[in-house]
Design a protein around this motif. Sequence first.
Motif, PDB file in Angstrom:
ATOM      1  N   SER A   1       0.854  -1.190   0.000  1.00 49.84           N
ATOM      2  CA  SER A   1       0.000   0.000   0.000  1.00 49.84           C
ATOM      3  C   SER A   1       0.887   1.237   0.000  1.00 49.84           C
ATOM      4  O   SER A   1       2.009   1.216   0.519  1.00 49.84           O
ATOM      5  CB  SER A   1      -0.925   0.018   1.213  1.00 49.84           C
ATOM      6  OG  SER A   1      -0.208   0.313   2.397  1.00 49.84           O
ATOM      7  N   THR A   2       0.361   2.293  -0.577  1.00 49.45           N
ATOM      8  CA  THR A   2       1.148   3.527  -0.641  1.00 49.45           C
ATOM      9  C   THR A   2       1.361   4.122   0.746  1.00 49.45           C
ATOM     10  O   THR A   2       2.408   4.713   1.024  1.00 49.45           O
ATOM     11  CB  THR A   2       0.447   4.559  -1.539  1.00 49.45           C
ATOM     12  OG1 THR A   2      -0.887   4.786  -1.056  1.00 49.45           O
ATOM     13  CG2 THR A   2       0.388   4.062  -2.973  1.00 49.45           C
ATOM     14  N   GLY A   3       0.377   3.966   1.634  1.00 50.08           N
ATOM     15  CA  GLY A   3       0.512   4.502   2.981  1.00 50.08           C
ATOM     16  C   GLY A   3       1.637   3.844   3.756  1.00 50.08           C
ATOM     17  O   GLY A   3       2.436   4.516   4.415  1.00 50.08           O
ATOM     18  N   ASP A   4       1.695   2.518   3.691  1.00 45.09           N
ATOM     19  CA  ASP A   4       2.765   1.803   4.391  1.00 45.09           C
ATOM     20  C   ASP A   4       4.134   2.145   3.810  1.00 45.09           C
ATOM     21  O   ASP A   4       5.115   2.305   4.544  1.00 45.09           O
ATOM     22  CB  ASP A   4       2.533   0.294   4.304  1.00 45.09           C
ATOM     23  CG  ASP A   4       1.343  -0.150   5.136  1.00 45.09           C
ATOM     24  OD1 ASP A   4       0.931   0.610   6.038  1.00 45.09           O
ATOM     25  OD2 ASP A   4       0.819  -1.257   4.880  1.00 45.09           O
ATOM     26  N   TYR A   5       4.201   2.265   2.500  1.00 51.08           N
ATOM     27  CA  TYR A   5       5.489   2.567   1.889  1.00 51.08           C
ATOM     28  C   TYR A   5       5.932   3.988   2.214  1.00 51.08           C
ATOM     29  O   TYR A   5       7.118   4.245   2.432  1.00 51.08           O
ATOM     30  CB  TYR A   5       5.425   2.383   0.375  1.00 51.08           C
ATOM     31  CG  TYR A   5       6.782   2.586  -0.275  1.00 51.08           C
ATOM     32  CD1 TYR A   5       7.797   1.640  -0.124  1.00 51.08           C
ATOM     33  CD2 TYR A   5       7.050   3.732  -1.014  1.00 51.08           C
ATOM     34  CE1 TYR A   5       9.041   1.832  -0.695  1.00 51.08           C
ATOM     35  CE2 TYR A   5       8.289   3.934  -1.596  1.00 51.08           C
ATOM     36  CZ  TYR A   5       9.285   2.977  -1.432  1.00 51.08           C
ATOM     37  OH  TYR A   5      10.523   3.175  -1.992  1.00 51.08           O
ATOM     38  N   LEU A   6       4.997   4.928   2.237  1.00 51.19           N
ATOM     39  CA  LEU A   6       5.328   6.306   2.597  1.00 51.19           C
ATOM     40  C   LEU A   6       5.942   6.363   3.987  1.00 51.19           C
ATOM     41  O   LEU A   6       6.938   7.064   4.215  1.00 51.19           O
ATOM     42  CB  LEU A   6       4.073   7.179   2.532  1.00 51.19           C
ATOM     43  CG  LEU A   6       4.227   8.629   3.011  1.00 51.19           C
ATOM     44  CD1 LEU A   6       5.181   9.393   2.107  1.00 51.19           C
ATOM     45  CD2 LEU A   6       2.864   9.325   3.053  1.00 51.19           C
ATOM     46  N   GLN A   7       5.369   5.621   4.918  1.00 50.40           N
ATOM     47  CA  GLN A   7       5.882   5.605   6.287  1.00 50.40           C
ATOM     48  C   GLN A   7       7.300   5.034   6.333  1.00 50.40           C
ATOM     49  O   GLN A   7       8.124   5.474   7.132  1.00 50.40           O
ATOM     50  CB  GLN A   7       4.941   4.790   7.171  1.00 50.40           C
ATOM     51  CG  GLN A   7       5.065   5.046   8.655  1.00 50.40           C
ATOM     52  CD  GLN A   7       4.560   6.426   9.052  1.00 50.40           C
ATOM     53  OE1 GLN A   7       3.928   7.125   8.268  1.00 50.40           O
ATOM     54  NE2 GLN A   7       4.866   6.837  10.281  1.00 50.40           N
ATOM     55  N   PHE A   8       7.571   4.049   5.496  1.00 53.52           N
ATOM     56  CA  PHE A   8       8.900   3.440   5.459  1.00 53.52           C
ATOM     57  C   PHE A   8       9.901   4.294   4.677  1.00 53.52           C
ATOM     58  O   PHE A   8      11.058   4.462   5.087  1.00 53.52           O
ATOM     59  CB  PHE A   8       8.815   2.050   4.819  1.00 53.52           C
ATOM     60  CG  PHE A   8      10.158   1.427   4.534  1.00 53.52           C
ATOM     61  CD1 PHE A   8      10.835   0.724   5.522  1.00 53.52           C
ATOM     62  CD2 PHE A   8      10.754   1.550   3.285  1.00 53.52           C
ATOM     63  CE1 PHE A   8      12.076   0.154   5.268  1.00 53.52           C
ATOM     64  CE2 PHE A   8      11.989   0.977   3.016  1.00 53.52           C
ATOM     65  CZ  PHE A   8      12.653   0.284   4.013  1.00 53.52           C
ATOM     66  N   ALA A   9       9.465   4.836   3.539  1.00 52.95           N
ATOM     67  CA  ALA A   9      10.411   5.412   2.583  1.00 52.95           C
ATOM     68  C   ALA A   9      10.781   6.865   2.860  1.00 52.95           C
ATOM     69  O   ALA A   9      11.865   7.297   2.447  1.00 52.95           O
ATOM     70  CB  ALA A   9       9.845   5.296   1.167  1.00 52.95           C
ATOM     71  N   LEU A  10       9.915   7.623   3.511  1.00 54.74           N
ATOM     72  CA  LEU A  10      10.222   9.049   3.685  1.00 54.74           C
ATOM     73  C   LEU A  10      11.566   9.285   4.377  1.00 54.74           C
ATOM     74  O   LEU A  10      12.350  10.123   3.916  1.00 54.74           O
ATOM     75  CB  LEU A  10       9.087   9.747   4.442  1.00 54.74           C
ATOM     76  CG  LEU A  10       9.293  11.250   4.643  1.00 54.74           C
ATOM     77  CD1 LEU A  10       9.390  11.971   3.309  1.00 54.74           C
ATOM     78  CD2 LEU A  10       8.190  11.858   5.485  1.00 54.74           C
ATOM     79  N   PRO A  11      11.896   8.583   5.477  1.00 52.39           N
ATOM     80  CA  PRO A  11      13.231   8.785   6.059  1.00 52.39           C
ATOM     81  C   PRO A  11      14.352   8.468   5.070  1.00 52.39           C
ATOM     82  O   PRO A  11      15.372   9.168   5.033  1.00 52.39           O
ATOM     83  CB  PRO A  11      13.240   7.814   7.247  1.00 52.39           C
ATOM     84  CG  PRO A  11      11.806   7.652   7.621  1.00 52.39           C
ATOM     85  CD  PRO A  11      11.077   7.683   6.318  1.00 52.39           C
ATOM     86  N   GLY A  12      14.174   7.421   4.264  1.00 48.29           N
ATOM     87  CA  GLY A  12      15.185   7.104   3.261  1.00 48.29           C
ATOM     88  C   GLY A  12      15.280   8.165   2.179  1.00 48.29           C
ATOM     89  O   GLY A  12      16.376   8.472   1.691  1.00 48.29           O
ATOM     90  N   LEU A  13      14.151   8.741   1.795  1.00 50.90           N
ATOM     91  CA  LEU A  13      14.161   9.813   0.803  1.00 50.90           C
ATOM     92  C   LEU A  13      14.842  11.060   1.351  1.00 50.90           C
ATOM     93  O   LEU A  13      15.476  11.811   0.596  1.00 50.90           O
ATOM     94  CB  LEU A  13      12.735  10.130   0.360  1.00 50.90           C
ATOM     95  CG  LEU A  13      12.088   9.086  -0.540  1.00 50.90           C
ATOM     96  CD1 LEU A  13      10.593   9.350  -0.688  1.00 50.90           C
ATOM     97  CD2 LEU A  13      12.756   9.072  -1.914  1.00 50.90           C
ATOM     98  N   LEU A  14      14.706  11.293   2.649  1.00 50.49           N
ATOM     99  CA  LEU A  14      15.435  12.402   3.266  1.00 50.49           C
ATOM    100  C   LEU A  14      16.946  12.204   3.121  1.00 50.49           C
ATOM    101  O   LEU A  14      17.687  13.142   2.811  1.00 50.49           O
ATOM    102  CB  LEU A  14      15.061  12.520   4.745  1.00 50.49           C
ATOM    103  CG  LEU A  14      13.647  12.995   5.066  1.00 50.49           C
ATOM    104  CD1 LEU A  14      13.364  12.829   6.558  1.00 50.49           C
ATOM    105  CD2 LEU A  14      13.460  14.447   4.656  1.00 50.49           C
ATOM    106  N   VAL A  15      17.385  10.981   3.333  1.00 51.98           N
ATOM    107  CA  VAL A  15      18.803  10.667   3.188  1.00 51.98           C
ATOM    108  C   VAL A  15      19.237  10.812   1.731  1.00 51.98           C
ATOM    109  O   VAL A  15      20.265  11.426   1.430  1.00 51.98           O
ATOM    110  CB  VAL A  15      19.095   9.241   3.697  1.00 51.98           C
ATOM    111  CG1 VAL A  15      20.534   8.840   3.396  1.00 51.98           C
ATOM    112  CG2 VAL A  15      18.815   9.149   5.189  1.00 51.98           C
TER     113      VAL A  15
END
Length: 271
Positions: free
Chosen positions: A70-84
């Motif tokens: 789901s996009t919601g679960d991935y957003l929660q996981f990926a946002l910190p990685g996208l910050l990096v």
Amino acid sequence: MTAMTTAAPAAPLRAGRVGPVATLRQTMTLAWRSLVQIKHNPWELLDLSIQPIMFLLLFTYVFGGAIAGSTGDYLQFALPGLLVQNALFYTLSTAIGLNTDISKGVFDRLRSLPIARTAPLSGRVIADTVKQVWAFALLVGFGMVLGFRVETSVFGLLGALALLVVVSLAMSWMSVLIGLRASSPEKVQMITFSTMMPLTFTSSALVPAQTFPDWLKAWSGVNPVTHLADAIRGLMIGGEVAHPTLASLLWSAGFAVVFAPLAIRAFRGRV
């Protein structure tokens, strides 16, 4: 009878060694110069703002469902990685801006001034770090609009920002060295992009490392981007913090110790 005397040419004045207080003041002045340029080139701020949002939307809504269900679960996981990812990719602008200044003769003018040799380099790095703080706030804010939530605390969020700034400062010296050694901004972009892309996409920044084949999983375990992404994720949404944070700080110290002296030496030889 008139006596004629010829005055010997005056010896050029040599600037004394610049003290630490003066070095800091000069560094901040040159950092402010880099920030003020945004006023005359607002497209730089737009580029700094649009690219993180574009990556966030792309990875969340194109790949999120396939990776996390789901996009919601991935957003929660990926946002910190996208910050990096965004922070490391933005060190490209440090190298490109530095190379452009040297190519245009800006550093020739600075060299004629009685300032610390490290001030132009440090000023550029600090200014670009301030811009990264803006990008961090923008990406987190836009992520919250899409549904991301910080599950730890405000102190965890601030800790993530502080860690990201420290690591970005250290890794910027590698970009500085590339910017000084490359012959043109185009070559700077090619070299730095070719370096940052494999580091980012072979880490746990955007996908869980458990999905990698064994040989890639082994590399991901020592990849500095993996440690940083795991630390930022732990600080923002929970999970292990101590070990990845310590590993990130050790990697930062290594990058600074190795690349900062090399960058300063290359700067003295280049200008």
